[in-house]
Design a protein around this motif. Structure first.
Motif, short mmCIF file in Angstrom:
data_model
loop_
_atom_site.label_atom_id
_atom_site.label_comp_id
_atom_site.label_asym_id
_atom_site.label_seq_id
_atom_site.Cartn_x
_atom_site.Cartn_y
_atom_site.Cartn_z
N HIS A 95 0.82 -1.21 0.00
CA HIS A 95 0.00 0.00 0.00
C HIS A 95 0.85 1.25 0.00
CE1 HIS A 95 0.89 -0.88 4.26
NE2 HIS A 95 1.03 0.44 4.36
N HIS A 97 0.56 5.18 1.62
CA HIS A 97 -0.20 5.81 2.69
C HIS A 97 -1.13 6.85 2.06
CE1 HIS A 97 2.97 4.67 5.93
NE2 HIS A 97 2.17 3.66 5.61
N GLU A 104 7.49 5.08 7.23
CA GLU A 104 7.20 3.95 8.11
C GLU A 104 8.51 3.20 8.34
OE1 GLU A 104 3.82 1.77 6.94
OE2 GLU A 104 4.11 0.13 8.36
N TYR A 106 10.22 -0.58 9.68
CA TYR A 106 10.00 -2.01 9.97
C TYR A 106 11.26 -2.59 10.59
CZ TYR A 106 5.80 -2.35 7.04
OH TYR A 106 4.54 -2.21 6.51
N HIS A 143 4.86 0.10 -0.01
CA HIS A 143 5.70 -0.93 0.57
C HIS A 143 4.92 -2.24 0.69
CE1 HIS A 143 4.27 2.22 3.24
NE2 HIS A 143 3.86 1.27 4.08
N HIS A 165 -4.24 3.93 4.86
CA HIS A 165 -3.78 2.95 3.87
C HIS A 165 -4.49 3.14 2.55
CE1 HIS A 165 -2.53 0.86 7.60
NE2 HIS A 165 -1.53 0.49 6.84
ZN ZN Z 1 2.44 1.46 5.55
#
Ligand code: ZN
Length: 204
Positions: A95, A97, A104, A106, A143, A165
């Motif tokens: 998706h 944003h 973001e 991770y 991503h 999203h």
């Molecule tokens: Zn995201």
């Protein structure tokens, strides 16, 4: 015990996430089965075969009900299970944003795979995920996590509460790149159908 009550983000709280399975004992995850991934994989007929056979769980993740406020932070784990649709590895839908200018981060906890990133201008990147690797997804980049290993790919993520999203752009256009298994190794290839999914109708 699963806690059905909404979390109160105005107060301090703690949650557990298992470092191996990625799962929380206190919250319910959102699950995506192969039947939830129509047209997301290159080989739609192989996907349909899987759906009719056993409809496997492709991935799950946590939506904790973070307030949609720029001062709050959405966080949780994502678990992508091992498997393939044809030669394409199991992956998340991916998706952008809704607020495109939000990033973001991770942190990979378990497994092996790639974070596939691309922006509307066509720049892309495949960042390898191994336990202990942190990947930064800059603002404007879509991503998607791709599990190229034999065990679950577990990551922990955090992003701005109001980011939202946008799945529609990927569902309409697809990704510019695919990660396929070739000679037992992952290979990034151009998606021959990128940008033309609408015209291709239900084929993709
Ligand atoms: Zn995201």
């Amino acid at each position: 015990m699963l806690d059905g009550l909404a979390l109160d983000f105005s107060l301090p709280f703690s949650l557990d996430f298992d470092l191996v399975s990625g799962l929380s004992s206190r919250r319910l995850s959102t699950k995506r089965r192969i039947s939830d991934m129509r047209r997301m994989f290159f080989d739609e007929s192989a996907r349909l075969e899987l759906e009719c056979a056993e409809d496997p769980l492709v991935y799950e993740f946590y939506e904790l009900g973070t307030p949609e406020d720029s001062g709050d932070i959405s966080f949780g784990t994502s678990i992508v299970y091992p498997g393939r649709v044809g030669s394409e590895y199991f992956m998340t839908k991916g998706h952008f944003h809704t607020v495109l200018d939000t990033g973001e981060t991770y942190l990979c906890l378990q497994g092996h795979g790639y974070m596939l990133l691309e922006n509307p201008e066509g720049e892309w990147s495949a960042q390898e995920l191994r336990p202990g690797t942190s990947v930064y997804c800059p603002k404007r980049y879509a991503h998607r996590s791709v599990n190229t290993g034999e065990t679950p790919l577990v990551t922990f993520f955090a992003f701005r509460g109001d980011a939202g999203h946008d799945y529609g752009s990927i569902e309409t256009k697809g990704y510019r790149k695919l990660i396929l298994e070739r000679n037992e190794r992952p290979l990034v290839v151009d998606n021959p159908r990128w940008g033309s999914l609408k015209e291709m109708g239900s084929i993709y």
